[in-house]
Design a protein around this motif. Structure first.
Motif, PDB file in Angstrom:
ATOM      1  N   UNK A 297       9.919  16.853  11.188  1.00  0.00           N
ATOM      2  CA  UNK A 297       8.749  17.224  10.383  1.00  0.00           C
ATOM      3  C   UNK A 297       7.828  16.016  10.210  1.00  0.00           C
ATOM      4  N   UNK A 298       8.430  14.871   9.868  1.00  0.00           N
ATOM      5  CA  UNK A 298       7.625  13.658   9.658  1.00  0.00           C
ATOM      6  C   UNK A 298       7.056  13.123  10.972  1.00  0.00           C
ATOM      7  N   UNK A 299       7.831  13.231  12.068  1.00  0.00           N
ATOM      8  CA  UNK A 299       7.352  12.772  13.379  1.00  0.00           C
ATOM      9  C   UNK A 299       6.128  13.573  13.809  1.00  0.00           C
ATOM     10  N   UNK A 300       6.208  14.891  13.652  1.00  0.00           N
ATOM     11  CA  UNK A 300       5.110  15.773  14.093  1.00  0.00           C
ATOM     12  C   UNK A 300       3.825  15.535  13.312  1.00  0.00           C
ATOM     13  N   UNK A 301       3.939  15.001  12.105  1.00  0.00           N
ATOM     14  CA  UNK A 301       2.753  14.766  11.266  1.00  0.00           C
ATOM     15  C   UNK A 301       2.343  13.296  11.215  1.00  0.00           C
ATOM     16  N   UNK A 302       2.877  12.508  12.153  1.00  0.00           N
ATOM     17  CA  UNK A 302       2.476  11.097  12.322  1.00  0.00           C
ATOM     18  C   UNK A 302       2.673  10.252  11.068  1.00  0.00           C
TER      19      UNK A 302
ATOM     20  N   UNK B  99       0.816  -1.218   0.000  1.00  0.00           N
ATOM     21  CA  UNK B  99       0.000   0.000   0.000  1.00  0.00           C
ATOM     22  C   UNK B  99       0.848   1.266   0.000  1.00  0.00           C
ATOM     23  N   UNK B 100       2.165   1.093   0.115  1.00  0.00           N
ATOM     24  CA  UNK B 100       3.085   2.235   0.124  1.00  0.00           C
ATOM     25  C   UNK B 100       3.472   2.598  -1.309  1.00  0.00           C
ATOM     26  N   UNK B 101       3.284   3.870  -1.656  1.00  0.00           N
ATOM     27  CA  UNK B 101       3.656   4.329  -3.009  1.00  0.00           C
ATOM     28  C   UNK B 101       4.985   5.082  -3.008  1.00  0.00           C
ATOM     29  N   UNK B 102       5.257   5.797  -1.914  1.00  0.00           N
ATOM     30  CA  UNK B 102       6.457   6.633  -1.827  1.00  0.00           C
ATOM     31  C   UNK B 102       7.327   6.186  -0.657  1.00  0.00           C
ATOM     32  N   UNK B 103       8.641   6.178  -0.877  1.00  0.00           N
ATOM     33  CA  UNK B 103       9.568   5.838   0.201  1.00  0.00           C
ATOM     34  C   UNK B 103      10.617   6.946   0.296  1.00  0.00           C
ATOM     35  N   UNK B 104      10.693   7.558   1.494  1.00  0.00           N
ATOM     36  CA  UNK B 104      11.610   8.672   1.709  1.00  0.00           C
ATOM     37  C   UNK B 104      12.689   8.238   2.701  1.00  0.00           C
ATOM     38  N   UNK B 105      13.960   8.406   2.311  1.00  0.00           N
ATOM     39  CA  UNK B 105      15.083   7.976   3.145  1.00  0.00           C
ATOM     40  C   UNK B 105      15.792   9.181   3.763  1.00  0.00           C
ATOM     41  N   UNK B 106      15.985   9.122   5.070  1.00  0.00           N
ATOM     42  CA  UNK B 106      16.810  10.123   5.754  1.00  0.00           C
ATOM     43  C   UNK B 106      18.131   9.427   6.103  1.00  0.00           C
ATOM     44  N   UNK B 107      19.157   9.718   5.297  1.00  0.00           N
ATOM     45  CA  UNK B 107      20.431   9.007   5.384  1.00  0.00           C
ATOM     46  C   UNK B 107      20.528   7.959   4.288  1.00  0.00           C
TER      47      UNK B 107
ATOM     48  N   UNK C 108       0.481   7.621   2.044  1.00  0.00           N
ATOM     49  CA  UNK C 108       1.066   6.459   1.379  1.00  0.00           C
ATOM     50  C   UNK C 108       2.590   6.548   1.291  1.00  0.00           C
ATOM     51  N   UNK C 109       3.170   7.360   2.180  1.00  0.00           N
ATOM     52  CA  UNK C 109       4.620   7.528   2.218  1.00  0.00           C
ATOM     53  C   UNK C 109       5.204   6.824   3.441  1.00  0.00           C
ATOM     54  N   UNK C 110       6.233   6.040   3.208  1.00  0.00           N
ATOM     55  CA  UNK C 110       7.005   5.413   4.279  1.00  0.00           C
ATOM     56  C   UNK C 110       8.319   6.181   4.429  1.00  0.00           C
ATOM     57  N   UNK C 111       8.669   6.541   5.636  1.00  0.00           N
ATOM     58  CA  UNK C 111       9.926   7.236   5.917  1.00  0.00           C
ATOM     59  C   UNK C 111      10.872   6.253   6.607  1.00  0.00           C
ATOM     60  N   UNK C 112      12.070   6.109   6.049  1.00  0.00           N
ATOM     61  CA  UNK C 112      13.074   5.208   6.627  1.00  0.00           C
ATOM     62  C   UNK C 112      14.250   6.051   7.092  1.00  0.00           C
ATOM     63  N   UNK C 113      14.643   5.833   8.348  1.00  0.00           N
ATOM     64  CA  UNK C 113      15.689   6.676   8.946  1.00  0.00           C
ATOM     65  C   UNK C 113      16.832   5.802   9.449  1.00  0.00           C
ATOM     66  N   UNK C 114      18.046   6.299   9.277  1.00  0.00           N
ATOM     67  CA  UNK C 114      19.218   5.594   9.789  1.00  0.00           C
ATOM     68  C   UNK C 114      19.503   6.033  11.219  1.00  0.00           C
TER      69      UNK C 114
ATOM     70  N   UNK D  56       5.252  13.626  -1.759  1.00  0.00           N
ATOM     71  CA  UNK D  56       5.565  12.741  -0.634  1.00  0.00           C
ATOM     72  C   UNK D  56       4.812  13.170   0.626  1.00  0.00           C
ATOM     73  N   UNK D  57       3.992  14.215   0.507  1.00  0.00           N
ATOM     74  CA  UNK D  57       3.206  14.677   1.649  1.00  0.00           C
ATOM     75  C   UNK D  57       1.865  13.949   1.691  1.00  0.00           C
ATOM     76  N   UNK D  58       1.875  12.639   1.865  1.00  0.00           N
ATOM     77  CA  UNK D  58       0.592  11.923   1.973  1.00  0.00           C
ATOM     78  C   UNK D  58       0.764  10.656   2.794  1.00  0.00           C
TER      79      UNK D  58
END
Length: 449
Positions: free
Chosen positions: A89-94, A5-13, A71-77, A67-69
């Motif tokens: 930013x992503x934490x505050x918006x759940x 169900x995830x369309x977008x994947x955003x990586x921090x690191x 269906x975005x998964x955020x992956x952090x190192x 990526x503001x929806x």
């Protein structure tokens, strides 16, 4: 959480070796992938060339608007600081935010998973196994913690149903995985900054091993305090390497399996530690049902992992090898391989210690390992995620070494010091940014030949 169900994947690191192979994987699945990293690198350049958008400034305005929806998964190192504005930013918006280990757990839950655990040998063993399965035509994706020479990538294949993953003990990451077949190559003390004691590390490995309820699908070395299928070199075991010889600069050996003997396997990676790594990969592939002819051919064609005993120069007069070794056991393995291949030659080791805590915890063992070389050039400790520790530095480590030909050097003086050496074999060793110096060291040595 359903990854479908995830369309977008955003990586921090996104530029890390483990994060970047996940980015490649999701791109292969057809997801929209982009991300942030602190600094440009060869890995980020390759990701950008593959069509992944990356920026190098911590700025929420640089996050693509689609990526503001939900269906975005955020992956952090884990290396990202808690004050990072994009992360907050992503934490505050759940948003759905996961560590890399958690995402690998989700992927392995939905695939047939081979997991390679151990304090040493994970990357090489995973690389060999991924290569064998890929050559056999399996529907596999292998996530490798290094660049595999055969593919010039840290991702092998683009399969959807089978995965090969490194089961990393750091931060107990491997407890997120769902392995079907696994191996444990070693259980030496490491990451004591996380675990505190070697007993705690052992307990973590035992917990990982408990994930394999059918112990006929867990491969181990005989000294491990865990139930499983024993693999050994020149000793009686269920899977055994024997009749080892060297021909044309490569190992040639036979392997005993429960049902057959695979004869005259050619394997180009030096060092006895790599015989165990390749045996573990062969055992896992054999249990899976891979034909022995395919296994032997794949092992023979495996070119190795960058920065794992990687030849930079190989002439009659001069040999230069680069290796990622950052633990005393790994340094011993490098020394053993060099001495086996180049007996009676003078060997210079250039070592950059990795982490203040690791240097502190294993100082006497590091000193003993480094003292086995004829000459040592020691760089300052690479801090990675750590702050300096009082009294823990390379000078302190060097004073513990027993060989006479040793010297502390600054990076800017390193090449000149290497060129002054009479050694015919040079090895650069370490997991920090010493790898970035390799091209210029290679160039300087070549100019003297």
């Amino acid at each position: 959480m359903n990854l479908n169900q995830i369309h977008n994947v955003y990586f921090i690191g996104i530029g890390g070796i483990g994060m970047s192979n996940l980015a490649r994987y999701f791109k292969n699945l057809g997801k929209q992938v982009c991300g942030y990293d602190k600094t440009p690198s060869v890995l980020t350049s390759e990701l950008i060339e593959s069509g992944i958008s990356i920026h190098f400034e911590d700025n929420i305005n640089l996050i693509p608007s689609d990526f503001y929806n939900e269906n975005t998964l955020v992956i952090v190192t884990p290396a990202v600081p808690s004050a990072h504005s994009e992360w907050n930013y992503f934490i505050e918006r759940d948003y759905i935010i996961k560590k890399r280990a958690e995402v690998l757990g989700l992927i392995t839950k939905d695939t047939f998973c081979f997991a390679v655990a151990g304090t040493h040998g994970k990357t090489t063993t995973s690389g060999i196994l991924g290569h064998i399965l890929n050559e056999a035509g399996a529907d596999v994706t292998a996530f490798i913690g290094g660049i595999v020479e055969n593919y010039n990538s840290n991702l092998i294949g683009n399969g959807k149903t089978i995965t090969v993953v490194e089961a990393d003990e750091f931060d107990r990451s491997f407890l997120h995985l769902h392995p079907n077949i696994a191996c444990i190559t070693s259980m030496d003390a490491d990451h004591l900054d996380i675990y505190g004691t070697s007993e705690a590390i052992e307990e973590s490995f035992v917990e990982f091993a408990s994930k394999i309820t059918d112990k006929s699908k867990l491969f181990i070395t005989k000294e491990l305090p865990i139930e499983g299928v024993i693999c050994a070199i020149n000793e009686e075991a269920v899977y055994k390497v024997f009749n080892v010889r060297i021909g044309d600069g490569s190992y040639v050996f036979d392997v005993q399996t429960p049902t057959s003997v695979i004869k005259d396997i050619h394997f180009g990676l030096p060092g006895k530690h790599n015989l165990m790594n390749v045996l573990m990969a062969i055992a896992m592939a054999d249990l899976f049902g891979t034909p022995t002819k395919v296994i032997a051919a794949a092992v023979a064609s495996f070119k190795g992992i960058k920065r794992r005993f990687s030849y930079q120069i190989k002439t009659v007069d001069k040999v230069y090898i680069d290796d990622y070794a950052h633990h005393p056991t790994e340094i011993n393995a490098v020394n053993q391989a060099v001495r086996e291949l180049y007996p009676n030659q003078k060997v210079l080791a250039v070592f950059q210690p990795h982490l203040f805590s690791r240097t502190r915890d294993f100082a006497d063992d590091f000193a003993k390992s480094l003292s086995a070389f004829d000459e040592v050039l020691l760089l300052d400790i690479y801090p990675a995620r750590e702050l300096p520790m009082e009294g823990i530095n390379s000078q302190w480590l060097m004073e513990k070494m027993t060989n006479n030909n040793k010297k502390l050097v600054e990076k800017e003086d390193l090449i000149a010091s290497i060129l002054k050496s009479e050694a015919t074999v040079i090895v650069t060793i370490g997991a920090g940014n010493i790898g970035e110096l390799v091209p210029s060291i290679k160039k300087a040595i070549n100019e003297t030949l």
